[in-house]
Design an enzyme around this catalytic site. Sequence first.
Site, PDB file in Angstrom:
ATOM      1  N   LEU A  19      21.840  -4.349 -36.095  1.00  0.00           N
ATOM      2  CA  LEU A  19      22.011  -2.914 -36.253  1.00  0.00           C
ATOM      3  C   LEU A  19      22.056  -2.261 -34.880  1.00  0.00           C
ATOM      4  O   LEU A  19      21.418  -2.746 -33.938  1.00  0.00           O
ATOM      5  CB  LEU A  19      20.841  -2.317 -37.049  1.00  0.00           C
ATOM      6  CG  LEU A  19      20.617  -2.841 -38.475  1.00  0.00           C
ATOM      7  CD1 LEU A  19      19.363  -2.195 -39.073  1.00  0.00           C
ATOM      8  CD2 LEU A  19      21.824  -2.578 -39.362  1.00  0.00           C
ATOM      9  N   ASP A  20      22.797  -1.169 -34.767  1.00  0.00           N
ATOM     10  CA  ASP A  20      22.797  -0.387 -33.529  1.00  0.00           C
ATOM     11  C   ASP A  20      21.371   0.076 -33.232  1.00  0.00           C
ATOM     12  O   ASP A  20      20.549   0.228 -34.143  1.00  0.00           O
ATOM     13  CB  ASP A  20      23.686   0.861 -33.675  1.00  0.00           C
ATOM     14  CG  ASP A  20      25.144   0.513 -33.880  1.00  0.00           C
ATOM     15  OD1 ASP A  20      25.570  -0.543 -33.415  1.00  0.00           O
ATOM     16  OD2 ASP A  20      25.850   1.323 -34.512  1.00  0.00           O
ATOM     17  N   MET A  21      21.109   0.359 -31.966  1.00  0.00           N
ATOM     18  CA  MET A  21      19.784   0.825 -31.555  1.00  0.00           C
ATOM     19  C   MET A  21      19.352   2.040 -32.383  1.00  0.00           C
ATOM     20  O   MET A  21      18.199   2.146 -32.806  1.00  0.00           O
ATOM     21  CB  MET A  21      19.795   1.191 -30.063  1.00  0.00           C
ATOM     22  CG  MET A  21      18.457   1.693 -29.557  1.00  0.00           C
ATOM     23  SD  MET A  21      18.427   1.998 -27.782  1.00  0.00           S
ATOM     24  CE  MET A  21      19.249   3.588 -27.709  1.00  0.00           C
ATOM     25  N   THR A  49      20.368   2.958 -35.373  1.00  0.00           N
ATOM     26  CA  THR A  49      20.383   2.758 -36.826  1.00  0.00           C
ATOM     27  C   THR A  49      19.101   2.039 -37.206  1.00  0.00           C
ATOM     28  O   THR A  49      18.707   1.075 -36.557  1.00  0.00           O
ATOM     29  CB  THR A  49      21.600   1.908 -37.258  1.00  0.00           C
ATOM     30  OG1 THR A  49      22.806   2.573 -36.872  1.00  0.00           O
ATOM     31  CG2 THR A  49      21.614   1.701 -38.764  1.00  0.00           C
ATOM     32  N   ARG A  79      30.264   4.328 -39.443  1.00  0.00           N
ATOM     33  CA  ARG A  79      30.418   5.513 -38.585  1.00  0.00           C
ATOM     34  C   ARG A  79      31.889   5.888 -38.417  1.00  0.00           C
ATOM     35  O   ARG A  79      32.264   7.065 -38.489  1.00  0.00           O
ATOM     36  CB  ARG A  79      29.754   5.243 -37.234  1.00  0.00           C
ATOM     37  CG  ARG A  79      28.261   4.965 -37.342  1.00  0.00           C
ATOM     38  CD  ARG A  79      27.690   4.300 -36.099  1.00  0.00           C
ATOM     39  NE  ARG A  79      27.738   5.185 -34.952  1.00  0.00           N
ATOM     40  CZ  ARG A  79      27.515   4.791 -33.701  1.00  0.00           C
ATOM     41  NH1 ARG A  79      27.239   3.504 -33.458  1.00  0.00           N
ATOM     42  NH2 ARG A  79      27.568   5.650 -32.718  1.00  0.00           N
TER      43      ARG A  79
END
Length: 303
Positions: free
Chosen positions: A137-139, A141, A237
């Site tokens: 996951l993105d930082m 998220t 996104r």
Amino acid sequence: MFKKELQKYNLMSYTAEEDIILKELLLDRLGFSVRSISKMKRNRTVRVNGEYKKPSLSVKKGDLIEVEINEEMANFEPQDLDMEVLYDDFDIIMVNKPPYMVVHPTKSHFDKTVANGVTNFIIKKDEKVKVRFVNRLDMNTSGLVIVAKNAYAHHVLSTDMGKNLVEKKYIAVVKGIIDKDEGTIDAPIYRPTDDSIKRIIDDRGQKSITHYKVIKRMNDSTVVELKLETGRTHQIRVHLAHIGHGIIGDELYGYVDENLIKRQALHAYSLKFEQPRTREELSFEAVIPEDMKKLIDKLKMEE
């Protein structure tokens, strides 16, 4: 067949269901690579009914095949980060990643990552496990991250993901009112240059499919559930921005108002998949974090 009670993080136990060459069983039934089978032979880490057996020999129906799993731990510094571990067995660890935490150390974020926290958890259990992430996951998220404890589990789950056998659901809060109660976004995602962080919708891109369902409509905003059919970088996104409803707090693609939330309002809240060895169905949910709850409360008050 795998008997759950015989499995360990460092030992795989399988009962042969037919007469078969051991190497074929390891390759076709258990999904090991030729390289890993060569390593088993070299290190004598595969046993049949308690005795070492060459992979070229045959096994009979009912024989117990045991494979030792011996791995060096990755060189992550163990850190007690009060990591929320939702589940732990002989193959996987399920973590609920908080917002602002990076999954894997990078040059700019070399510690206080999920990898550091998981390493600390593993050491406390006195296990020797090489950390492998099945999903990332993105930082900014939050939500569910699967950590594989061995190469076998990582391979099986990665293959299942590629076949769309892992059900992944997210919750997002987006700008504007989504009119349709549910729908599908089918739009290819493309990386315009090798050093580009941002992705775009472009026919040259990879096929990308996101299903959405409206949970709640508020004043110029919508809480929406997303189900991924593919797993492209920034997929949710990019897709939500594409239909004109960027995620609130998303600096790259969405609508930013730091009085509302200081990161993208995106949370990986549900995962459903089969356990790599036993193939029993596992299902997990992670509650929406406080900052997203507060965001939704603020937006409700504006109605």
